[in-house]
Design a protein around this motif. Structure first.
Motif, mmCIF file in Angstrom:
data_model
loop_
_atom_site.group_PDB
_atom_site.id
_atom_site.type_symbol
_atom_site.label_atom_id
_atom_site.label_comp_id
_atom_site.label_asym_id
_atom_site.label_seq_id
_atom_site.Cartn_x
_atom_site.Cartn_y
_atom_site.Cartn_z
ATOM 1 N N LEU A 200 15.467 -14.940 54.966
ATOM 2 C CA LEU A 200 14.054 -14.880 55.098
ATOM 3 C C LEU A 200 13.303 -15.856 54.091
ATOM 4 C CD1 LEU A 200 11.575 -13.206 55.691
ATOM 5 C CD2 LEU A 200 11.812 -11.895 53.743
ATOM 6 N N PHE A 201 14.061 -16.093 52.986
ATOM 7 C CA PHE A 201 13.403 -17.023 52.059
ATOM 8 C C PHE A 201 13.934 -18.634 52.122
ATOM 9 C CE2 PHE A 201 12.219 -13.205 49.808
ATOM 10 C CZ PHE A 201 10.918 -12.962 49.856
ATOM 11 N N ARG A 202 15.112 -18.479 52.690
ATOM 12 C CA ARG A 202 15.894 -19.842 52.685
ATOM 13 C C ARG A 202 16.071 -20.824 51.420
ATOM 14 N NH1 ARG A 202 13.464 -21.681 58.750
ATOM 15 N NH2 ARG A 202 14.027 -19.827 60.039
ATOM 16 N N SER A 203 16.265 -20.053 50.473
ATOM 17 C CA SER A 203 16.562 -20.714 49.200
ATOM 18 C C SER A 203 17.770 -20.006 48.482
ATOM 19 C CB SER A 203 15.252 -20.522 48.461
ATOM 20 O OG SER A 203 15.442 -21.054 47.029
ATOM 21 N N ILE A 204 18.622 -20.822 48.102
ATOM 22 C CA ILE A 204 19.702 -20.295 47.307
ATOM 23 C C ILE A 204 19.518 -19.831 45.927
ATOM 24 C CG2 ILE A 204 22.007 -21.094 46.299
ATOM 25 C CD1 ILE A 204 21.974 -20.826 49.311
ATOM 26 N N ARG A 205 18.478 -20.474 45.339
ATOM 27 C CA ARG A 205 18.062 -20.167 43.932
ATOM 28 C C ARG A 205 17.283 -18.712 44.030
ATOM 29 N NH1 ARG A 205 14.649 -24.850 41.304
ATOM 30 N NH2 ARG A 205 14.674 -23.669 39.578
ATOM 31 N N LEU A 206 16.566 -18.570 44.975
ATOM 32 C CA LEU A 206 15.728 -17.354 45.216
ATOM 33 C C LEU A 206 16.949 -16.288 45.216
ATOM 34 C CD1 LEU A 206 12.470 -18.232 46.781
ATOM 35 C CD2 LEU A 206 12.832 -17.446 44.664
ATOM 36 N N PHE A 207 17.786 -16.572 46.402
ATOM 37 C CA PHE A 207 18.815 -15.526 46.691
ATOM 38 C C PHE A 207 19.598 -15.222 45.531
ATOM 39 C CE2 PHE A 207 23.546 -15.124 48.165
ATOM 40 C CZ PHE A 207 23.039 -13.947 48.604
ATOM 41 N N VAL A 208 20.152 -16.007 44.629
ATOM 42 C CA VAL A 208 20.703 -15.786 43.602
ATOM 43 C C VAL A 208 20.212 -14.888 42.630
ATOM 44 C CG1 VAL A 208 22.233 -16.852 41.680
ATOM 45 C CG2 VAL A 208 22.550 -17.614 43.898
ATOM 46 N N GLY A 209 18.845 -15.305 42.423
ATOM 47 C CA GLY A 209 18.054 -14.601 41.465
ATOM 48 C C GLY A 209 17.611 -13.581 41.772
ATOM 49 N N MET A 210 17.420 -13.069 43.013
ATOM 50 C CA MET A 210 17.089 -11.869 43.450
ATOM 51 C C MET A 210 18.113 -10.841 43.291
ATOM 52 S SD MET A 210 14.413 -12.652 46.598
ATOM 53 C CE MET A 210 14.265 -10.855 47.114
ATOM 54 N N LEU A 211 19.190 -11.284 43.871
ATOM 55 C CA LEU A 211 20.547 -10.722 43.866
ATOM 56 C C LEU A 211 21.024 -10.260 42.420
ATOM 57 C CD1 LEU A 211 22.860 -9.523 45.659
ATOM 58 C CD2 LEU A 211 24.107 -11.680 45.513
ATOM 59 N N CYS A 212 20.687 -11.147 41.736
ATOM 60 C CA CYS A 212 21.256 -11.112 40.012
ATOM 61 C C CYS A 212 20.280 -10.165 39.350
ATOM 62 C CB CYS A 212 20.815 -12.283 39.317
ATOM 63 S SG CYS A 212 21.527 -12.146 37.546
ATOM 64 N N THR A 213 18.885 -10.182 39.819
ATOM 65 C CA THR A 213 18.167 -9.053 39.307
ATOM 66 C C THR A 213 18.347 -7.714 39.702
ATOM 67 O OG1 THR A 213 16.274 -10.646 39.090
ATOM 68 C CG2 THR A 213 15.777 -8.431 38.876
ATOM 69 N N CYS A 214 18.514 -7.534 41.068
ATOM 70 C CA CYS A 214 18.944 -6.321 41.640
ATOM 71 C C CYS A 214 20.261 -5.483 41.207
ATOM 72 C CB CYS A 214 18.861 -6.153 43.115
ATOM 73 S SG CYS A 214 17.497 -6.523 43.912
ATOM 74 N N THR A 215 21.103 -6.595 40.963
ATOM 75 C CA THR A 215 22.471 -6.021 40.432
ATOM 76 C C THR A 215 22.375 -5.477 38.863
ATOM 77 O OG1 THR A 215 23.767 -7.663 42.056
ATOM 78 C CG2 THR A 215 24.997 -6.818 39.732
ATOM 79 N N SER A 216 21.411 -6.488 38.039
ATOM 80 C CA SER A 216 21.405 -5.842 36.764
ATOM 81 C C SER A 216 20.717 -4.696 36.537
ATOM 82 C CB SER A 216 20.373 -6.905 35.896
ATOM 83 O OG SER A 216 21.068 -8.160 36.166
ATOM 84 N N ALA A 217 19.698 -4.310 37.433
ATOM 85 C CA ALA A 217 19.089 -3.167 37.548
ATOM 86 C C ALA A 217 20.055 -1.962 37.957
ATOM 87 C CB ALA A 217 17.982 -2.990 38.576
ATOM 88 N N VAL A 218 20.956 -2.042 38.718
ATOM 89 C CA VAL A 218 21.902 -1.033 39.199
ATOM 90 C C VAL A 218 22.834 -0.891 38.106
ATOM 91 C CG1 VAL A 218 23.831 -0.658 40.679
ATOM 92 C CG2 VAL A 218 21.688 -1.511 41.680
ATOM 93 N N LEU A 219 23.287 -2.100 37.456
ATOM 94 C CA LEU A 219 24.445 -1.850 36.414
ATOM 95 C C LEU A 219 23.579 -1.353 34.995
ATOM 96 C CD1 LEU A 219 25.844 -5.326 36.573
ATOM 97 C CD2 LEU A 219 26.833 -3.346 37.085
ATOM 98 N N LEU A 220 22.212 -1.455 34.867
ATOM 99 C CA LEU A 220 21.653 -0.742 33.679
ATOM 100 C C LEU A 220 21.427 0.581 34.084
ATOM 101 C CD1 LEU A 220 20.259 -1.504 30.984
ATOM 102 C CD2 LEU A 220 18.245 -1.948 32.277
ATOM 103 N N THR A 221 21.159 0.894 35.316
ATOM 104 C CA THR A 221 21.068 2.460 35.490
ATOM 105 C C THR A 221 22.233 3.187 35.200
ATOM 106 O OG1 THR A 221 19.222 1.765 37.133
ATOM 107 C CG2 THR A 221 20.644 3.909 37.250
ATOM 108 N N LEU A 222 23.470 2.577 35.772
ATOM 109 C CA LEU A 222 24.790 3.286 35.348
ATOM 110 C C LEU A 222 25.091 3.321 34.140
ATOM 111 C CD1 LEU A 222 26.808 1.663 38.502
ATOM 112 C CD2 LEU A 222 26.013 3.767 38.411
ATOM 113 N N LEU A 223 25.049 2.390 33.351
ATOM 114 C CA LEU A 223 24.833 2.107 31.820
ATOM 115 C C LEU A 223 24.201 3.282 31.002
ATOM 116 C CD1 LEU A 223 26.749 0.738 29.679
ATOM 117 C CD2 LEU A 223 24.605 -0.915 29.447
ATOM 118 N N LEU A 224 22.935 3.390 31.584
ATOM 119 C CA LEU A 224 22.115 4.456 31.034
ATOM 120 C C LEU A 224 22.417 5.797 31.313
ATOM 121 C CD1 LEU A 224 18.566 2.835 31.079
ATOM 122 C CD2 LEU A 224 19.902 3.002 29.171
ATOM 123 N N GLN A 225 23.071 5.825 32.455
ATOM 124 C CA GLN A 225 23.418 7.486 33.046
ATOM 125 C C GLN A 225 24.497 7.920 32.043
ATOM 126 O OE1 GLN A 225 24.019 7.360 37.063
ATOM 127 N NE2 GLN A 225 24.949 9.565 37.064
#
Length: 269
Positions: A200-225
């Motif tokens: 959709l965005f055709r940008s490696i930087r955006l792809f890596v950034g979004m994937l990194c942000t979403c992964t951080s949200a998941v990891l933080l959720t598991l850690l807080l749980q």
């Protein structure tokens, strides 16, 4: 003017470092194995469950696994010898406290038939199968159930068909199913939505950034749980996938708005 790209590059690396640290913390301190209790279908406030727990405290008992062994003739010497071998193999499993079968309990097959107790406990009404009752110690039955399945797989035959039942076995099957779903849905969400965002965005930087942000949200959720003392259970096994998808949807909205505003600013300028 030369400091701005360096600062942005530093922020990009900082997000990757944060995601890496969260990954290490989750891998080190968070137990990702789903926990399933034998009474997970019922509420702890249920009067029946409370009464059952009172009975268990007064009359302690071990969880049971029942093997129903089918054959055309359960009185044959071949069948009884196989039952004896199965009973001996089951005794080698860790956490097994006792085993009752036609080879261990009644004096003989005739004694089991004549005894009201043994006949009801071990022999089916149609006399096409007999039970091997396994009493287990402790709540951790993952390894014993795996060992039991290996034994069943080795001894199972067309005229000696073994069916497994009992709360420890059912709980272990549910735990495995939850673990499979956790891995499958998490990987599917990352691959499917990640590739969609990349296309959709055709940008490696955006792809890596979004994937990194979403992964951080998941990891933080598991850690807080884990910090709050909550285990991954039947209701929370897909929580990480849900958090990933929700975070990604918000990122898509904000990224699209950012690109639109940047494009308008560029046109006006």
């Amino acid at each position: 003017m030369a400091r701005k790209p360096i600062q942005l590059l530093g922020l990009h690396w900082l997000m990757l470092v944060i995601a890496g640290l969260l990954f290490l913390l989750v891998a080190t301190f968070v137990d990702l194995k789903p926990v399933v209790d034998q009474n997970f279908f019922f509420s702890t406030n249920d009067p029946g469950i409370q009464q059952t727990k009172k009975i268990e405290r007064r009359f302690p008992s071990h969880p049971e696994v029942i093997l129903a062994v089918l054959s055309r003739d359960i009185s044959s010497s071949r069948y009884l010898s196989r039952i004896q071998r199965l009973t001996q193999r089951v005794h080698t499993i860790g956490n097994v406290s006792a085993v009752k079968s036609l080879a261990e309990g009644p004096k003989s097959f005739e004694d089991a038939i004549k005894s009201p107790f043994w006949s009801r406990l071990l022999i089916a009404p149609d006399r096409k199968s007999s039970n091997v009752i396994i009493f287990m110690r402790g709540k951790h039955t993952e390894q014993p159930i795996q060992h039991l399945q290996q034994i069943v797989h080795e001894l199972d035959a067309p005229d000696f068909h073994i069916h497994v039942a009992g709360p420890p076995y059912v709980v272990e099957m549910l735990r495995r199913s939850l673990a499979h779903d956790f891995r499958y849905f998490s990987l599917t969400a990352v691959v499917l939505f990640g590739l969609t965002m990349a296309a959709l965005f055709r940008s490696i930087r955006l792809f890596v950034g979004m994937l990194c942000t979403c992964t951080s949200a998941v990891l933080l959720t598991l850690l807080l749980q884990s910090i709050l003392g909550h285990k991954i259970g039947i209701l929370t096994v897909n929580l990480g996938t849900i958090v990933f998808v929700i975070a990604l949807s918000h990122l898509v909205y904000m990224t699209f708005n950012w690109q639109t505003l940047a494009d308008r600013t560029h046109r006006i300028g």
